[in-house]
Design a protein around this motif. Structure first.
Motif, PDB file in Angstrom:
ATOM      1  N   THR A  64     -19.220  -5.635  14.213  1.00 39.34           N
ATOM      2  CA  THR A  64     -18.826  -4.270  14.588  1.00 39.34           C
ATOM      3  C   THR A  64     -19.784  -3.253  13.983  1.00 39.34           C
ATOM      4  OG1 THR A  64     -17.459  -3.877  12.649  1.00 39.34           O
ATOM      5  CG2 THR A  64     -16.401  -4.971  14.523  1.00 39.34           C
ATOM      6  N   GLN A  65     -19.525  -1.975  14.257  1.00 41.59           N
ATOM      7  CA  GLN A  65     -20.381  -0.900  13.721  1.00 41.59           C
ATOM      8  C   GLN A  65     -20.057  -0.589  12.254  1.00 41.59           C
ATOM      9  OE1 GLN A  65     -19.611   2.391  16.330  1.00 41.59           O
ATOM     10  NE2 GLN A  65     -21.132   1.754  17.826  1.00 41.59           N
ATOM     11  N   SER A  66     -19.025  -1.224  11.715  1.00 40.51           N
ATOM     12  CA  SER A  66     -18.627  -0.857  10.353  1.00 40.51           C
ATOM     13  C   SER A  66     -19.711  -1.237   9.353  1.00 40.51           C
ATOM     14  CB  SER A  66     -17.338  -1.570   9.969  1.00 40.51           C
ATOM     15  OG  SER A  66     -17.051  -1.304   8.610  1.00 40.51           O
ATOM     16  N   ASP A  67     -20.036  -0.309   8.431  1.00 44.77           N
ATOM     17  CA  ASP A  67     -20.991  -0.670   7.384  1.00 44.77           C
ATOM     18  C   ASP A  67     -20.262  -0.936   6.069  1.00 44.77           C
ATOM     19  OD1 ASP A  67     -20.332   1.940   6.933  1.00 44.77           O
ATOM     20  OD2 ASP A  67     -22.330   2.746   7.378  1.00 44.77           O
ATOM     21  N   LEU A 110     -15.079  -4.036   2.236  1.00 41.81           N
ATOM     22  CA  LEU A 110     -14.011  -3.099   1.868  1.00 41.81           C
ATOM     23  C   LEU A 110     -12.942  -3.045   2.961  1.00 41.81           C
ATOM     24  CD1 LEU A 110     -13.037  -0.913  -0.136  1.00 41.81           C
ATOM     25  CD2 LEU A 110     -14.394   0.744   1.177  1.00 41.81           C
ATOM     26  N   ASP A 111     -13.368  -3.002   4.218  1.00 46.87           N
ATOM     27  CA  ASP A 111     -12.412  -2.963   5.334  1.00 46.87           C
ATOM     28  C   ASP A 111     -11.459  -4.160   5.240  1.00 46.87           C
ATOM     29  OD1 ASP A 111     -13.990  -0.888   6.189  1.00 46.87           O
ATOM     30  OD2 ASP A 111     -14.554  -1.780   8.111  1.00 46.87           O
ATOM     31  N   ALA A 112     -12.052  -5.358   5.082  1.00 42.42           N
ATOM     32  CA  ALA A 112     -11.233  -6.574   5.040  1.00 42.42           C
ATOM     33  C   ALA A 112     -10.253  -6.516   3.860  1.00 42.42           C
ATOM     34  CB  ALA A 112     -12.135  -7.804   4.934  1.00 42.42           C
ATOM     35  N   GLU A 113     -10.742  -6.061   2.712  1.00 40.59           N
ATOM     36  CA  GLU A 113      -9.874  -6.009   1.527  1.00 40.59           C
ATOM     37  C   GLU A 113      -8.719  -5.016   1.721  1.00 40.59           C
ATOM     38  OE1 GLU A 113     -13.507  -7.092  -1.555  1.00 40.59           O
ATOM     39  OE2 GLU A 113     -12.561  -5.124  -1.688  1.00 40.59           O
ATOM     40  N   LEU A 114      -9.036  -3.842   2.260  1.00 41.13           N
ATOM     41  CA  LEU A 114      -7.983  -2.827   2.433  1.00 41.13           C
ATOM     42  C   LEU A 114      -6.924  -3.298   3.435  1.00 41.13           C
ATOM     43  CD1 LEU A 114     -10.107   0.469   2.425  1.00 41.13           C
ATOM     44  CD2 LEU A 114      -8.604  -0.368   0.605  1.00 41.13           C
ATOM     45  N   LEU A 115      -7.369  -3.970   4.497  1.00 40.82           N
ATOM     46  CA  LEU A 115      -6.402  -4.465   5.488  1.00 40.82           C
ATOM     47  C   LEU A 115      -5.530  -5.573   4.893  1.00 40.82           C
ATOM     48  CD1 LEU A 115      -8.603  -4.574   8.742  1.00 40.82           C
ATOM     49  CD2 LEU A 115      -6.981  -2.801   8.034  1.00 40.82           C
ATOM     50  N   LEU A 116      -6.145  -6.451   4.092  1.00 38.14           N
ATOM     51  CA  LEU A 116      -5.354  -7.537   3.492  1.00 38.14           C
ATOM     52  C   LEU A 116      -4.361  -6.968   2.468  1.00 38.14           C
ATOM     53  CD1 LEU A 116      -4.725 -10.500   3.491  1.00 38.14           C
ATOM     54  CD2 LEU A 116      -6.564 -10.887   1.848  1.00 38.14           C
ATOM     55  N   VAL A 160      -7.526  -7.250  14.304  1.00 43.26           N
ATOM     56  CA  VAL A 160      -7.855  -7.059  15.723  1.00 43.26           C
ATOM     57  C   VAL A 160      -7.999  -5.566  16.025  1.00 43.26           C
ATOM     58  CG1 VAL A 160      -6.917  -7.250  18.067  1.00 43.26           C
ATOM     59  CG2 VAL A 160      -6.890  -9.231  16.536  1.00 43.26           C
ATOM     60  N   ARG A 161      -7.110  -4.748  15.447  1.00 40.11           N
ATOM     61  CA  ARG A 161      -7.234  -3.293  15.664  1.00 40.11           C
ATOM     62  C   ARG A 161      -8.564  -2.784  15.116  1.00 40.11           C
ATOM     63  NH1 ARG A 161      -1.673  -0.842  13.442  1.00 40.11           N
ATOM     64  NH2 ARG A 161      -2.727   1.119  13.942  1.00 40.11           N
ATOM     65  N   GLY A 220     -12.322  -1.104  16.775  1.00 37.47           N
ATOM     66  CA  GLY A 220     -12.961   0.148  16.373  1.00 37.47           C
ATOM     67  C   GLY A 220     -12.060   1.136  15.653  1.00 37.47           C
ATOM     68  N   GLU A 221     -10.744   0.877  15.650  1.00 41.63           N
ATOM     69  CA  GLU A 221      -9.829   1.839  15.021  1.00 41.63           C
ATOM     70  C   GLU A 221     -10.170   1.987  13.529  1.00 41.63           C
ATOM     71  OE1 GLU A 221      -5.807   0.833  16.133  1.00 41.63           O
ATOM     72  OE2 GLU A 221      -4.978   2.397  14.831  1.00 41.63           O
ATOM     73  N   PRO A 222     -10.185   3.210  13.011  1.00 38.73           N
ATOM     74  CA  PRO A 222     -10.521   3.399  11.599  1.00 38.73           C
ATOM     75  C   PRO A 222      -9.502   2.727  10.666  1.00 38.73           C
ATOM     76  CG  PRO A 222     -10.544   5.513  12.773  1.00 38.73           C
ATOM     77  CD  PRO A 222      -9.971   4.493  13.706  1.00 38.73           C
ATOM     78  N   VAL A 223      -9.998   2.161   9.576  1.00 38.38           N
ATOM     79  CA  VAL A 223      -9.102   1.535   8.596  1.00 38.38           C
ATOM     80  C   VAL A 223      -8.051   2.535   8.124  1.00 38.38           C
ATOM     81  CG1 VAL A 223      -8.977   0.510   6.294  1.00 38.38           C
ATOM     82  CG2 VAL A 223     -10.834  -0.125   7.832  1.00 38.38           C
ATOM     83  N   ALA A 224      -8.471   3.784   7.914  1.00 39.94           N
ATOM     84  CA  ALA A 224      -7.532   4.810   7.418  1.00 39.94           C
ATOM     85  C   ALA A 224      -6.372   5.023   8.392  1.00 39.94           C
ATOM     86  CB  ALA A 224      -8.267   6.127   7.181  1.00 39.94           C
ATOM     87  N   HIS A 225      -6.626   4.882   9.698  1.00 38.88           N
ATOM     88  CA  HIS A 225      -5.541   5.029  10.668  1.00 38.88           C
ATOM     89  C   HIS A 225      -4.653   3.788  10.677  1.00 38.88           C
ATOM     90  CE1 HIS A 225      -7.536   8.353  13.338  1.00 38.88           C
ATOM     91  NE2 HIS A 225      -7.203   8.771  12.142  1.00 38.88           N
ATOM     92  N   ILE A 226      -5.253   2.614  10.504  1.00 47.74           N
ATOM     93  CA  ILE A 226      -4.469   1.369  10.541  1.00 47.74           C
ATOM     94  C   ILE A 226      -3.528   1.310   9.337  1.00 47.74           C
ATOM     95  CG2 ILE A 226      -4.587  -1.158  10.549  1.00 47.74           C
ATOM     96  CD1 ILE A 226      -7.397  -0.886  11.841  1.00 47.74           C
ATOM     97  N   ILE A 227      -4.049   1.670   8.161  1.00 49.11           N
ATOM     98  CA  ILE A 227      -3.189   1.582   6.973  1.00 49.11           C
ATOM     99  C   ILE A 227      -2.493   2.919   6.679  1.00 49.11           C
ATOM    100  CG2 ILE A 227      -4.638  -0.262   6.032  1.00 49.11           C
ATOM    101  CD1 ILE A 227      -5.669   1.658   3.919  1.00 49.11           C
ATOM    102  N   GLY A 228      -2.881   3.972   7.433  1.00 50.44           N
ATOM    103  CA  GLY A 228      -2.214   5.282   7.286  1.00 50.44           C
ATOM    104  C   GLY A 228      -2.524   5.976   5.979  1.00 50.44           C
ATOM    105  N   ARG A 229      -3.680   5.667   5.410  1.00 53.81           N
ATOM    106  CA  ARG A 229      -3.950   6.177   4.065  1.00 53.81           C
ATOM    107  C   ARG A 229      -5.433   6.260   3.778  1.00 53.81           C
ATOM    108  NH1 ARG A 229      -2.624   2.851  -1.267  1.00 53.81           N
ATOM    109  NH2 ARG A 229      -4.794   3.377  -1.687  1.00 53.81           N
ATOM    110  N   ARG A 230      -5.860   7.206   2.973  1.00 54.20           N
ATOM    111  CA  ARG A 230      -7.240   7.251   2.494  1.00 54.20           C
ATOM    112  C   ARG A 230      -7.226   7.865   1.097  1.00 54.20           C
ATOM    113  NH1 ARG A 230     -12.381   7.057   4.730  1.00 54.20           N
ATOM    114  NH2 ARG A 230     -11.559   5.067   5.360  1.00 54.20           N
TER     115      ARG A 230
END
Ligand code: GLN
Length: 280
Positions: A18-21, A25-31, A63-64, A68-78
């Protein structure tokens, strides 16, 4: 057997496409979100086996993200500054670049200020960060979007910050005529509508109204600069975030409006991102 470490590794591999750089971190925050744990738990228990339900819950979030959905939107937090902010699709997702504005404001007024206005507050990030650093200061955050004002107010309550009030207002419009501040800050929309960067990454999921401005992105910056002196105390400061190629235009506009001590500050990537001027 699927463990924390093996699941993170396979997620990282999938996210690399994906375009994520920030794939790790993305994987860790989602887990963390699906296991309802802190990040330190992942590093302490990498060999911990995960049950099917946990793996499935994580896959749904992954999958979300892969779509392309932002991690902050998936977990609802930043996280921003030392605050945990709720985030939704009614505002910009707070960015590390904007922490540069907070740092610069603290450096500009080492003894603090008594009053701050944050224009286009969104999640309330800048207003809440400054209010937490200057507990005796009265901070007003405004946003034209009622959903943003509600979100900022929610963030004020969950972070237990008392010295901020959020008001619905299009820039200065709904402020009392005699409102006067020592510091006005803003991270307004400043991207040109033809900027290809609007088609990439998290920005695609953020409201256009928070990103795009007319006149090559300068329209809202100009309105804010023109009217700021009506709401600034003598010796007060206007401090703005802007695009990486807009610093010289913003400095010019500040000088033309009569501001002194005009300057700019780089963001973490070394681009001029913040400009400011003093009103005397
Ligand atoms: N800095 C953000 C970006 O380029 C935009 C923020 C804004 O328009 N205020 O993605």
């Amino acid at each position: 057997m699927i463990t924390i470490a093996s699941l993170l590794k396979s997620a990282r591999d999938e996210l690399s496409a994906t375009q994520s750089d920030t794939v790790q971190l993305d994987a860790e925050l989602l887990l963390c979100h699906s296991l309802q744990c802190e990040r330190s738990y992942l590093f302490t228990w990498p060999e911990k086996p995960l049950d099917d339900k946990s793996v499935q819950a994580f896959r749904e979030l992954l999958v979300r993200r892969l779509n392309g959905e932002p991690v902050a939107h998936i977990i609802g937090r930043r996280d921003f500054w030392d605050l945990q902010l709720a985030v939704n699709n009614s505002t910009l997702i707070p960015r590390p670049d904007t922490e540069t504005l907070v740092e610069e404001a603290l450096a500009f007024f080492p003894k603090g200020v008594d009053s701050v206005l944050d224009l286009g507050t969104g999640t309330g990030a800048i207003a809440l960060a400054l209010a937490s650093e200057w507990p005796t200061c009265h901070v007003v955050g405004v946003d034209s979007s009622p959903a943003a004002v509600a979100l900022a107010e929610q963030n004020r309550r969950t972070n237990r910050i008392e010295n901020v009030e959020f008001i619905q207002s299009c820039w200065y419009e709904s402020l009392a005529d005699d409102s006067c501040f020592q510091l006005i800050v803003s991270n307004p929309p400043y991207i040109d509508e033809s900027d290809p960067h609007l088609q990439q990454g998290d920005v695609r999921f953020e409201p256009r109204s928070a990103l795009v401005a007319a006149d090559q992105g300068m329209a809202d910056l100009d309105v804010i600069i023109q009217q700021a002196p009506d709401y600034l105390k003598a010796g007060g400061c206007l401090m703005l975030e802007h695009g990486y190629q807009q610093a010289s235009d913003v400095r010019k506009a500040l000088l033309a409006r009569g501001f002194g001590a005009v300057g700019s500050q780089n963001d973490l990537a070394g681009n001029e991102r913040i400009s400011f001027g003093r009103w005397s």
